[in-house]
Design an enzyme around this catalytic site. Structure first.
Site, PDB file in Angstrom:
ATOM      1  CG  ASP A  54      -0.178   0.221   2.523  1.00  0.00           C
ATOM      2  OD1 ASP A  54       0.905  -0.398   2.707  1.00  0.00           O
ATOM      3  OD2 ASP A  54      -0.638   1.012   3.364  1.00  0.00           O
TER       4      ASP A  54
ATOM      5  CD  GLU B  87       4.215   1.076   6.979  1.00  0.00           C
ATOM      6  OE1 GLU B  87       4.909   1.415   7.943  1.00  0.00           O
ATOM      7  OE2 GLU B  87       3.913   1.887   6.072  1.00  0.00           O
TER       8      GLU B  87
END
Ligand code: ZN
Length: 462
Positions: free
Chosen positions: A92, A154
């Site tokens: 991400d 994250e």
């Protein structure tokens, strides 16, 4: 495969690394379903499954975690009894944070002045390109079992992988864990990040009156809650700017690389003429000592404020906790300190936010030695040991789940990358050298482990 052959292979693979990275950057993989279509994260995960499957990673799979993000796992089994290496990345990215401030399209890898620009180019898709390039260069010539773990949220801090790791330890268990989500002190200066500060936040509320009172009629004798809070917060620093919380040591020294003040000024965008704070070196202040920062104050904003003495005020304090300090102890100390300096018998109350422990990674052992040697060989220079002021809760989860694993942080993210900001970029020479280092590590780590076991056995006999 010898060093020179590996070096050549990595160099030849850089065109592929660039096209891989361009494909990855195209996915707007921000794990925030309110703002970005979930298909973008799904597309990124599918891309990874294909890429790792092509490299011979078995059982490559995506798992939905507790926050709805997808974790990617898989492994390449090594020889019987060989040590296991876990390669971490996250797929991400941060949102663009100001589309207009980008000088080239956010989601299109663009080369400029020798750097590659685009969201995620460094954090952390550049590091995914590192893993792919290293594995490709070795072409299956591995002395170790390799596992991969990709995190899908994250940047959101919603903890999907933290839960997943605890619930699925067999998928992640390893002797060495390479967290490729950090980077070098500067371009061309190979670095390992060995510590992260922890965190211990609190909210403090002060109450003095039942309601706001006219400052003309009452100001002077009425106890002002905002004035009380300001005086309390002011005691958290001395005249040099050092954090001064009663009972917390704040004089530790950072043993590794020194962060030059000029570089820090520029990294931290300090205005001309304004001084840095603290009596230690910059490295001491940001990596080895506690730091209290007031994140917010609840009080009337300037526009719309009236001539009144405030009955209540509240502040949120962020306390960064250096390695070696217990975060709950630090939180207690902060609360006791503020209680002790509360003026006028004002009513004071506290709310604790979750604490996070500082992290100390491996600084000795076969994996540490293999990785520092690999970095030194790839760059042709000495490896620097740096800290990081922020925290990565997953590192603590991995450490408590796998207490014997050597955990190390490295990667392609150096200060010029401007990760999390507009105009994020990566230096391709960093991808090349970090990939070479990772390939060298994967080639040599098993031998290092065998040597360490042999010398342990010898010592055992004595
Ligand atoms: Zn990252």
């Amino acid at each position: 495969m010898d060093d020179a052959t590996l070096r050549d292979r990595v160099r030849e693979l850089m065109a592929r690394a660039k096209s891989d990275l361009a494909e990855m950057v195209r996915f707007r993989s921000v794990h925030d379903p309110q703002q970005f279509p979930p298909e973008e994260c799904d597309g990124m995960v599918d891309w990874l499954l294909t890429a790792f499957r092509e490299l011979g990673v078995d059982d490559v799979a995506a798992h939905v975690t507790s926050d709805g993000s997808k974790a990617v796992t898989g492994q390449i089994p090594g020889p019987e009894g060989a040590p296991t290496v876990l390669l971490y990345f996250h797929h991400d990215v941060q949102p663009p944070l100001g589309d207009d401030e980008w000088d080239s399209p956010v989601w299109e890898l663009t080369e400029r002045d020798g750097r590659w620009f685009g969201r995620g180019a460094a954090d952390c898709k550049g590091n995914i390109a590192v893993h792919l390039t290293a594995l490709r260069a070795l072409a299956g010539d591995l002395g170790v079992t390799v596992k991969i773990i990709g995190e899908g949220s994250e940047e959101q801090g919603t903890g999907g992988l933290e839960h997943f790791a605890v619930e699925n330890p067999d998928l992640l268990r390893a002797d060495a864990i390479l967290i490729a989500d950090s980077g070098n002190f500067a371009v061309g200066r190979p670095s390992l990040t060995t510590t992260l500060r922890g965190i211990a936040n609190i909210d403090v509320s002060v109450e003095t009156l039942e309601s706001a009172m006219h400052s003309g009629m009452f100001g002077g004798a009425a106890p002002d809650a905002l004035a009380a809070l300001i005086s309390m917060l002011a005691t958290l620093r001395d005249e040099h700017g050092n954090t001064t919380i009663t009972g917390l040591e704040a004089d530790a020294e950072w043993p590794g690389v020194s962060y030059p003040p000029e570089q820090f000024r520029s990294d931290a965008t300090v205005l001309d003429g304004v001084e840095l704070v603290g009596s230690g070196s910059v490295s001491d202040m940001v990596w080895a000592r506690p730091a209290a920062t007031v994140l917010g104050i609840d009080c009337p904003p300037v526009v719309g404020s009236s001539a009144a003495v405030q009955p209540r005020a509240r502040a949120r304090i962020n306390l960064r906790v250096p390695p070696g300090m217990d975060p709950t102890y630090a939180q207690d100390a902060l609360i006791e300190h503020l209680k002790a300096v509360t003026p006028w018998n004002a009513r004071v109350s506290f709310e604790r936010e979750a604490v996070g422990s500082p992290f100390v990674g491996s600084t000795s052992g076969p994996a540490y030695e293999a990785l520092t040697d690999a970095l030194a060989t790839a760059y042709g220079s000495e490896v620097l040991i740096q800290g990081q002021g922020g925290s990565i809760p997953l590192c603590n989860v991995l450490q408590s789940t796998f207490p014997d694993a050597e955990i190390m942080l490295f990667g392609v993210e150096e200060p010029q990358c401007l990760i999390h900001a507009p105009n994020e970029s990566v230096d391709p020479t960093e991808i090349e050298r970090i990939a070479l280092a990772e390939a060298l590590f994967l080639r040599d780590y098993a031998t290092r482990t065998a040597q360490a076991q042999k010398s342990d056995a010898t010592t055992g006999e004595v």
